[in-house]
Write an enzyme that holds these catalytic residues in place. Structure first.
Site, PDB file in Angstrom:
ATOM      1  N   HIS A 155      82.716 -27.316  43.962  1.00  0.00           N
ATOM      2  CA  HIS A 155      83.513 -26.179  43.470  1.00  0.00           C
ATOM      3  C   HIS A 155      83.520 -26.126  41.944  1.00  0.00           C
ATOM      4  CE1 HIS A 155      85.199 -26.010  47.594  1.00  0.00           C
ATOM      5  NE2 HIS A 155      85.147 -27.321  47.481  1.00  0.00           N
ATOM      6  N   SER A 276      70.094 -16.967  17.760  1.00  0.00           N
ATOM      7  CA  SER A 276      70.652 -15.632  17.819  1.00  0.00           C
ATOM      8  C   SER A 276      70.271 -14.902  16.545  1.00  0.00           C
ATOM      9  CB  SER A 276      72.176 -15.732  17.936  1.00  0.00           C
ATOM     10  OG  SER A 276      72.781 -14.552  17.441  1.00  0.00           O
ATOM     11  N   LYS A 282      73.770 -20.563  16.792  1.00  0.00           N
ATOM     12  CA  LYS A 282      73.404 -20.553  18.216  1.00  0.00           C
ATOM     13  C   LYS A 282      72.054 -21.193  18.525  1.00  0.00           C
ATOM     14  CE  LYS A 282      75.141 -18.855  21.289  1.00  0.00           C
ATOM     15  NZ  LYS A 282      75.392 -17.525  21.843  1.00  0.00           N
ATOM     16  N   GLU A 289      67.632 -19.418  31.333  1.00  0.00           N
ATOM     17  CA  GLU A 289      68.204 -18.104  31.669  1.00  0.00           C
ATOM     18  C   GLU A 289      67.133 -17.163  32.208  1.00  0.00           C
ATOM     19  OE1 GLU A 289      71.424 -16.844  28.609  1.00  0.00           O
ATOM     20  OE2 GLU A 289      70.020 -18.151  27.593  1.00  0.00           O
TER      21      GLU A 289
END
Ligand code: ARG
Length: 456
Positions: A155, A276, A282, A289
């Protein structure tokens, strides 16, 4: 004039030619198309259907065409629709009537079924090899950190302590099933459909088994109508890829979480990340992804094929030309993932101290306490309840489970022995789980050894 143009008096409308061409995507079948034609004419000559000299001339010219295509010295024209007609008309262009014998006893319906089977055989092998590389990278990473502990999640909550290697090897298991599924469906589709003709076989004395042997098939299809209508083999292949995609996507999600600031368990090498354009600090896990995103293509391709086939009357319908768009995209996507993923896994670094810290929360050992009670003869439900009460007690007192004395512990767990307060060492917890498949140091070491041997 198109090769099928005999009964036509009008030309194909130009928009229709554009609409119906498949050469833009089926040109990649050239090698397998030529292989199939070489086997076919060899059989035709053996059966006395065409003269041996014609077969010889056709084989030679097919090899020339192969060379030309590979050199980029071959022109494609949508008027010729697909790869089959391009190669046949190039052949006729050079050999004239001699070349026009190649299509005897054959239809593009069985030809395309043949070509895709041959192509998929190679693609399956390449993808299986890539999956093996993926497994090797995961095993390598696991073997570099055989004793690294981390919290295991259910979970997405801290559940129990596990070994990082155990987590990596879970994916090795999944990828192993993926490779097995691909190999299994290859067995089923490795039969030759050639000789099925357009639908009903042929009046010519074709030797289908001979062609199958020349092309290294395990046998021939049994029903000509099924053979030209069937796309099950693509559906099976795509479903194997779709499951493989689910595994890649889940792995990606784990790695994305782990390199986020909340987890901070790993760092991916710069070569697999980008920054970024706005935020200078970043470093994004793009490969993960993109993999999570791209694997949606597999599910899409599988769905496209299922939907395409479900309402089709027997046998071949032109709808089936679209199968290759989805199939090839899925194969390309799998190959792309397999090119970037193994080196990314191999170069990622662990933040062992952070994993260790997260795994050291004594609450992760609550189950160990309950199991120790079972060892003392307490029924598990009672044991579970006792330890639950202890957790509640500690919460109320604002203490960690390992911050209370034996006496205090006995308030909620009367059966607790002196050992109980010492049960919160995460490594001791791992060490006790050496049953087959468990996360114990020895159990994982033997799993690692198994995979190192198997993937040699
Ligand atoms: N380009 C076609 C395909 O990919 C080849 C088979 C065409 N057959 C036909 N009867 N038009 O499916």
């Amino acid at each position: 004039m198109a090769l099928w143009g005999g009964r036509f008096s009008g030309e194909t409308r130009s928009e229709v030619a554009k609409y119906s061409e498949s050469i833009s995507f089926d040109q990649r079948l050239y090698k397998h198309d030529i292989m199939g034609s070489i086997a076919h004419v060899t059989m035709l000559a053996k059966q006395g259907i065409i003269p041996e000299a014609s077969a010889e001339a056709i084989r030679t010219e097919l090899k020339n065409i192969l060379g030309r295509i590979e050199k980029g010295d071959f022109t494609y024209d949508i008027a010729l629709e697909d790869i089959h007609m391009h190669i046949e008309s190039a052949l006729i262009g050079v050999l004239g009537d001699e070349g026009a014998r190649v299509h005897s006893g054959r239809s593009r319906n069985d030809q395309v079924a043949l070509d895709v089977r041959l192509y998929l055989r190679d693609a399956a092998s390449e993808i299986i090899d890539g999956i093996r590389e993926m497994q090797r990278a995961l095993v390598l990473k696991a073997s570099e950190h055989p004793r690294q502990i981390m919290p295991g999640f259910t979970h997405l909550q801290h559940a129990q302590v596990v070994l990082f290697a155990h987590h990596m090897l879970a994916y090795v298991e999944m990828f192993d099933r993926d490779a097995a599924r691909l190999a299994d469906c290859r067995k089923r589709f490795n039969v030759s459909p050639l000789g099925s003709g357009a639908i009903a076989g042929s009046t010519l004395a074709l030797d289908r088994e001979f062609v199958a042997e020349l092309l290294n098939f395990d046998g021939v299809t049994r029903n000509s109508m099924d053979a030209v209508a069937d796309r099950d083999f693509m559906i099976e292949f795509l479903s194997a890829l779709a499951i493989f995609g689910v595994h890649c996507s889940r792995l990606s999600e784990d790695l994305i979480l782990w390199c986020g600031q909340e987890f901070d368990f790993i760092e991916l090498d710069d070569a697999f990340c980008t920054g970024s354009s706005l935020m200078p600090q970043k470093k994004n896990p793009d490969v993960c992804e993109l993999t999570r995103g791209k694997t949606a293509r597999f599910t899409g391709a599988l769905n496209a094929l299922l939907t395409m086939c479900k309402g089709l009357p027997l046998t071949y319908n032109r709808d089936l030309q679209e199968d290759k768009v989805a199939l090839f995209d899925a194969i390309d996507t799998a190959m792309q993932i397999l090119a970037v993923y193994p080196p990314m896994v191999a170069t990622m670094t662990l933040k062992g101290a952070n994993m260790e810290k997260a795994a050291s929360d004594p609450a992760l050992m609550a189950t160990d306490l309950a199991e120790a009670l079972v060892g003392l003869g307490v029924p598990f439900r009672t044991a579970h309840h006792r330890v639950g009460s202890l957790v509640k007690y500690c919460k109320e007192k604002g203490k960690q489970l390992d911050e209370i004395s034996l006496e205090e512990m006995r308030i909620t767990i009367p059966e607790a022995t002196e050992e109980f307060p010492r049960m919160f060492d995460p490594r001791a917890s791992v060490a006790k789980r050496n049953l087959t498949g468990g996360t114990g140091f020895d159990a994982v070491a033997s799993q690692l050894k198994f995979w190192q041997e198997k993937l040699k």
